[in-house]
Design a protein around this motif. Structure first.
Motif, PDB file in Angstrom:
ATOM      1  N   ARG A   1       0.940  -1.285  -0.133  1.00 56.50           N
ATOM      2  CA  ARG A   1       0.060  -0.208  -0.007  1.00 56.50           C
ATOM      3  C   ARG A   1       0.762   1.002   0.153  1.00 56.50           C
ATOM      4  O   ARG A   1       1.772   1.409   0.903  1.00 56.50           O
ATOM      5  CB  ARG A   1      -0.667   0.025   1.242  1.00 56.50           C
ATOM      6  CG  ARG A   1      -1.668   1.140   1.398  1.00 56.50           C
ATOM      7  CD  ARG A   1      -2.977   1.022   0.639  1.00 56.50           C
ATOM      8  NE  ARG A   1      -3.855   2.113   0.718  1.00 56.50           N
ATOM      9  CZ  ARG A   1      -4.193   2.821  -0.356  1.00 56.50           C
ATOM     10  NH1 ARG A   1      -4.096   2.617  -1.716  1.00 56.50           N
ATOM     11  NH2 ARG A   1      -4.944   4.050  -0.105  1.00 56.50           N
ATOM     12  N   GLY A   2       0.634   2.251  -0.891  1.00 56.66           N
ATOM     13  CA  GLY A   2       1.541   3.268  -1.162  1.00 56.66           C
ATOM     14  C   GLY A   2       0.806   4.518  -0.151  1.00 56.66           C
ATOM     15  O   GLY A   2      -0.025   4.359   0.635  1.00 56.66           O
ATOM     16  N   SER A   3       1.523   5.804  -0.246  1.00 59.92           N
ATOM     17  CA  SER A   3       1.590   6.577   0.608  1.00 59.92           C
ATOM     18  C   SER A   3       0.745   7.701  -0.272  1.00 59.92           C
ATOM     19  O   SER A   3       0.531   7.760  -1.304  1.00 59.92           O
ATOM     20  CB  SER A   3       2.627   7.311   1.367  1.00 59.92           C
ATOM     21  OG  SER A   3       3.336   6.228   2.000  1.00 59.92           O
ATOM     22  N   THR A   4       0.159   9.162   0.389  1.00 60.76           N
ATOM     23  CA  THR A   4      -0.358  10.010  -0.165  1.00 60.76           C
ATOM     24  C   THR A   4       0.484  11.203  -0.381  1.00 60.76           C
ATOM     25  O   THR A   4       1.338  11.541   0.454  1.00 60.76           O
ATOM     26  CB  THR A   4      -1.461  10.580   0.432  1.00 60.76           C
ATOM     27  OG1 THR A   4      -2.485   9.552   0.679  1.00 60.76           O
ATOM     28  CG2 THR A   4      -2.348  11.717  -0.217  1.00 60.76           C
ATOM     29  N   VAL A   5       0.873  11.559  -1.452  1.00 57.81           N
ATOM     30  CA  VAL A   5       1.762  12.667  -1.916  1.00 57.81           C
ATOM     31  C   VAL A   5       0.878  13.899  -2.415  1.00 57.81           C
ATOM     32  O   VAL A   5      -0.052  13.617  -3.186  1.00 57.81           O
ATOM     33  CB  VAL A   5       2.984  12.192  -2.960  1.00 57.81           C
ATOM     34  CG1 VAL A   5       3.646  11.161  -2.336  1.00 57.81           C
ATOM     35  CG2 VAL A   5       2.350  11.754  -4.194  1.00 57.81           C
TER      36      VAL A   5
END
Length: 113
Positions: free
Chosen positions: A3-7
């Motif tokens: 799961r990725g992050s918010t940028v």
């Protein structure tokens, strides 16, 4: 499952000109979820006028669900609040490769100190 992050992508657009004929710019911010953030190289500055300077590189892997647009000249704010400049004008992978949810590699750069 990864799961990725918010940028946050920060884009600067020309909105007109001032009375003197100079361009007027406005920034827009777009949040993108599920971005993988890869640490990159770091190096001390070799510039004698910046003895505490460093150069920092990062790589983003953008999700396929993000509606692609050119990132040339953009900046990206990572979750830690640090902004990086986009290197070049990255384009999505092509050729029908679909092994993952990510299809665009974005190189970032920053100079500090």
């Amino acid at each position: 499952m990864m799961r990725g992050s918010t940028v946050t992508i920060i884009t600067r657009k020309r909105t007109g000109t001032d009375p003197g004929g100079d361009p007027v710019w406005a920034e827009t911010e777009e949040q993108v979820d599920d971005v993988l953030i890869q640490s990159g190289s770091q190096a001390d500055s070799t510039d004698s006028t910046r003895p505490a300077g460093i150069s920092v590189e990062r790589t983003l892997h953008m999700p396929r669900k993000w509606e692609y647009h050119s990132l040339r000249g953009c900046r990206v704010r990572l979750p830690d609040g640090i902004e990086y400049s986009v290197v070049g004008d990255p384009i999505p992978y092509d050729g029908g490769l679909t092994p993952t949810r990510w299809n665009l590699t974005v190189d970032l750069h920053d100079e500090r100190g």
